[in-house]
Design a protein around this motif. Structure first.
Motif, PDB file in Angstrom:
ATOM      1  N   UNK A  94       0.815  -1.208   0.000  1.00 53.45           N
ATOM      2  CA  UNK A  94       0.000   0.000   0.000  1.00 53.45           C
ATOM      3  C   UNK A  94       0.854   1.266   0.000  1.00 53.45           C
ATOM      4  N   UNK A  95       1.919   1.257   0.771  1.00 50.62           N
ATOM      5  CA  UNK A  95       2.794   2.428   0.830  1.00 50.62           C
ATOM      6  C   UNK A  95       3.478   2.686  -0.510  1.00 50.62           C
ATOM      7  N   UNK A  96       3.941   1.628  -1.167  1.00 54.26           N
ATOM      8  CA  UNK A  96       4.598   1.798  -2.461  1.00 54.26           C
ATOM      9  C   UNK A  96       3.612   2.298  -3.509  1.00 54.26           C
ATOM     10  N   UNK A  97       2.397   1.770  -3.493  1.00 58.06           N
ATOM     11  CA  UNK A  97       1.384   2.213  -4.456  1.00 58.06           C
ATOM     12  C   UNK A  97       1.037   3.680  -4.220  1.00 58.06           C
ATOM     13  N   UNK A  98       0.829   4.066  -2.985  1.00 55.36           N
ATOM     14  CA  UNK A  98       0.489   5.458  -2.674  1.00 55.36           C
ATOM     15  C   UNK A  98       1.637   6.390  -3.032  1.00 55.36           C
ATOM     16  N   UNK A  99       2.863   6.002  -2.683  1.00 51.92           N
ATOM     17  CA  UNK A  99       4.027   6.832  -2.989  1.00 51.92           C
ATOM     18  C   UNK A  99       4.238   6.969  -4.494  1.00 51.92           C
ATOM     19  N   UNK A 100       4.048   5.881  -5.242  1.00 54.16           N
ATOM     20  CA  UNK A 100       4.237   5.973  -6.688  1.00 54.16           C
ATOM     21  C   UNK A 100       3.148   6.830  -7.335  1.00 54.16           C
ATOM     22  N   UNK A 101       1.924   6.794  -6.809  1.00 53.96           N
ATOM     23  CA  UNK A 101       0.864   7.652  -7.334  1.00 53.96           C
ATOM     24  C   UNK A 101       1.184   9.122  -7.069  1.00 53.96           C
ATOM     25  N   UNK A 102       1.672   9.418  -5.876  1.00 54.53           N
ATOM     26  CA  UNK A 102       2.032  10.798  -5.536  1.00 54.53           C
ATOM     27  C   UNK A 102       3.174  11.285  -6.434  1.00 54.53           C
ATOM     28  N   UNK A 103       4.189  10.462  -6.625  1.00 54.07           N
ATOM     29  CA  UNK A 103       5.320  10.843  -7.471  1.00 54.07           C
ATOM     30  C   UNK A 103       4.862  11.025  -8.918  1.00 54.07           C
ATOM     31  N   UNK A 104       3.978  10.165  -9.395  1.00 57.72           N
ATOM     32  CA  UNK A 104       3.460  10.280 -10.754  1.00 57.72           C
ATOM     33  C   UNK A 104       2.661  11.572 -10.928  1.00 57.72           C
ATOM     34  N   UNK A 105       1.831  11.914  -9.961  1.00 58.91           N
ATOM     35  CA  UNK A 105       1.042  13.145 -10.060  1.00 58.91           C
ATOM     36  C   UNK A 105       1.946  14.379 -10.063  1.00 58.91           C
ATOM     37  N   UNK A 106       2.960  14.383  -9.213  1.00 52.20           N
ATOM     38  CA  UNK A 106       3.899  15.510  -9.201  1.00 52.20           C
ATOM     39  C   UNK A 106       4.620  15.606 -10.535  1.00 52.20           C
ATOM     40  N   UNK A 107       5.030  14.462 -11.086  1.00 52.88           N
ATOM     41  CA  UNK A 107       5.686  14.470 -12.392  1.00 52.88           C
ATOM     42  C   UNK A 107       4.784  14.969 -13.497  1.00 52.88           C
ATOM     43  N   UNK A 108       3.518  14.561 -13.475  1.00 54.60           N
ATOM     44  CA  UNK A 108       2.580  15.024 -14.495  1.00 54.60           C
ATOM     45  C   UNK A 108       2.306  16.516 -14.375  1.00 54.60           C
ATOM     46  N   UNK A 109       2.262  17.025 -13.159  1.00 53.54           N
ATOM     47  CA  UNK A 109       2.065  18.465 -12.970  1.00 53.54           C
ATOM     48  C   UNK A 109       3.251  19.238 -13.524  1.00 53.54           C
ATOM     49  N   UNK A 110       4.449  18.735 -13.282  1.00 55.63           N
ATOM     50  CA  UNK A 110       5.640  19.437 -13.769  1.00 55.63           C
ATOM     51  C   UNK A 110       5.773  19.355 -15.289  1.00 55.63           C
ATOM     52  N   UNK A 111       5.325  18.279 -15.883  1.00 56.62           N
ATOM     53  CA  UNK A 111       5.455  18.114 -17.330  1.00 56.62           C
ATOM     54  C   UNK A 111       4.409  18.919 -18.085  1.00 56.62           C
ATOM     55  N   UNK A 112       3.226  19.058 -17.505  1.00 50.56           N
ATOM     56  CA  UNK A 112       2.147  19.751 -18.219  1.00 50.56           C
ATOM     57  C   UNK A 112       2.529  21.198 -18.474  1.00 50.56           C
ATOM     58  N   UNK A 113       2.147  21.661 -19.640  1.00 52.59           N
ATOM     59  CA  UNK A 113       2.453  23.027 -20.047  1.00 52.59           C
ATOM     60  C   UNK A 113       1.285  23.913 -19.651  1.00 52.59           C
ATOM     61  N   UNK A 114       1.481  24.751 -18.639  1.00 57.88           N
ATOM     62  CA  UNK A 114       0.406  25.585 -18.121  1.00 57.88           C
ATOM     63  C   UNK A 114       0.306  26.938 -18.809  1.00 57.88           C
ATOM     64  N   UNK A 115       1.222  27.247 -19.700  1.00 54.33           N
ATOM     65  CA  UNK A 115       1.165  28.539 -20.358  1.00 54.33           C
ATOM     66  C   UNK A 115       0.065  28.532 -21.406  1.00 54.33           C
ATOM     67  N   UNK A 116      -0.776  29.553 -21.411  1.00 58.09           N
ATOM     68  CA  UNK A 116      -1.844  29.596 -22.416  1.00 58.09           C
ATOM     69  C   UNK A 116      -1.267  29.867 -23.791  1.00 58.09           C
ATOM     70  N   UNK A 117      -1.801  29.174 -24.765  1.00 51.55           N
ATOM     71  CA  UNK A 117      -1.318  29.350 -26.131  1.00 51.55           C
ATOM     72  C   UNK A 117      -2.025  30.535 -26.758  1.00 51.55           C
ATOM     73  N   UNK A 118      -1.233  31.390 -27.355  1.00 53.83           N
ATOM     74  CA  UNK A 118      -1.796  32.584 -27.971  1.00 53.83           C
ATOM     75  C   UNK A 118      -1.988  32.338 -29.453  1.00 53.83           C
ATOM     76  N   UNK A 119      -3.142  32.680 -29.936  1.00 51.48           N
ATOM     77  CA  UNK A 119      -3.428  32.559 -31.357  1.00 51.48           C
ATOM     78  C   UNK A 119      -3.109  33.891 -32.012  1.00 51.48           C
ATOM     79  N   UNK A 120      -2.053  33.909 -32.758  1.00 54.90           N
ATOM     80  CA  UNK A 120      -1.680  35.147 -33.438  1.00 54.90           C
ATOM     81  C   UNK A 120      -2.116  35.062 -34.890  1.00 54.90           C
TER      82      UNK A 120
END
Length: 68
Positions: free
Chosen positions: A36-62
Motif C-alpha cells: 500500500x505504501x509503495x502504491x500510494x508513494x508511486x501515485x504521488x510521485x506520478x502526479x507531481x511528475x505530471x504536474x511538472x510536465x504539463x504546459x500551463x502557459x496559455x497558447x496565444x493565437x496570433x
C-alpha cells in the motif's frame, strides 16, 4: 528543466511499480502495508511528475502569419 524533472519523476514511479510487481511475483510479501505504501508513494510521485510536465502557459493565437 522543470519538464525534465517531471519526466524523471514519472520514470521513478514506473520503476517503483515494476519493482513492486516483480517482488510480489518472486517473493511472498507478508506485509501488505508495504504494498500500500509503495502504491500510494508511486501515485504521488506520478502526479507531481505530471504536474511538472504539463504546459500551463496559455497558447496565444496570433493572426500575424495568416492572410486571407
Amino acid at each position: 528543466m522543470k519538464k525534465e524533472f517531471g519526466k524523471w519523476l514519472m520514470d521513478i514511479a514506473k520503476y517503483m511499480v515494476t519493482a513492486l510487481l516483480l517482488s510480489t511475483i518472486f517473493a511472498d510479501m507478508e506485509e501488505p502495508i508495504i504494498v500500500y505504501m509503495v502504491v500510494i508513494l508511486s501515485i504521488v510521485v506520478l502526479i507531481i511528475g505530471l504536474i511538472l510536465v504539463s504546459d500551463d502557459t496559455p497558447k496565444q493565437n496570433s493572426k500575424k502569419g495568416k492572410k486571407k
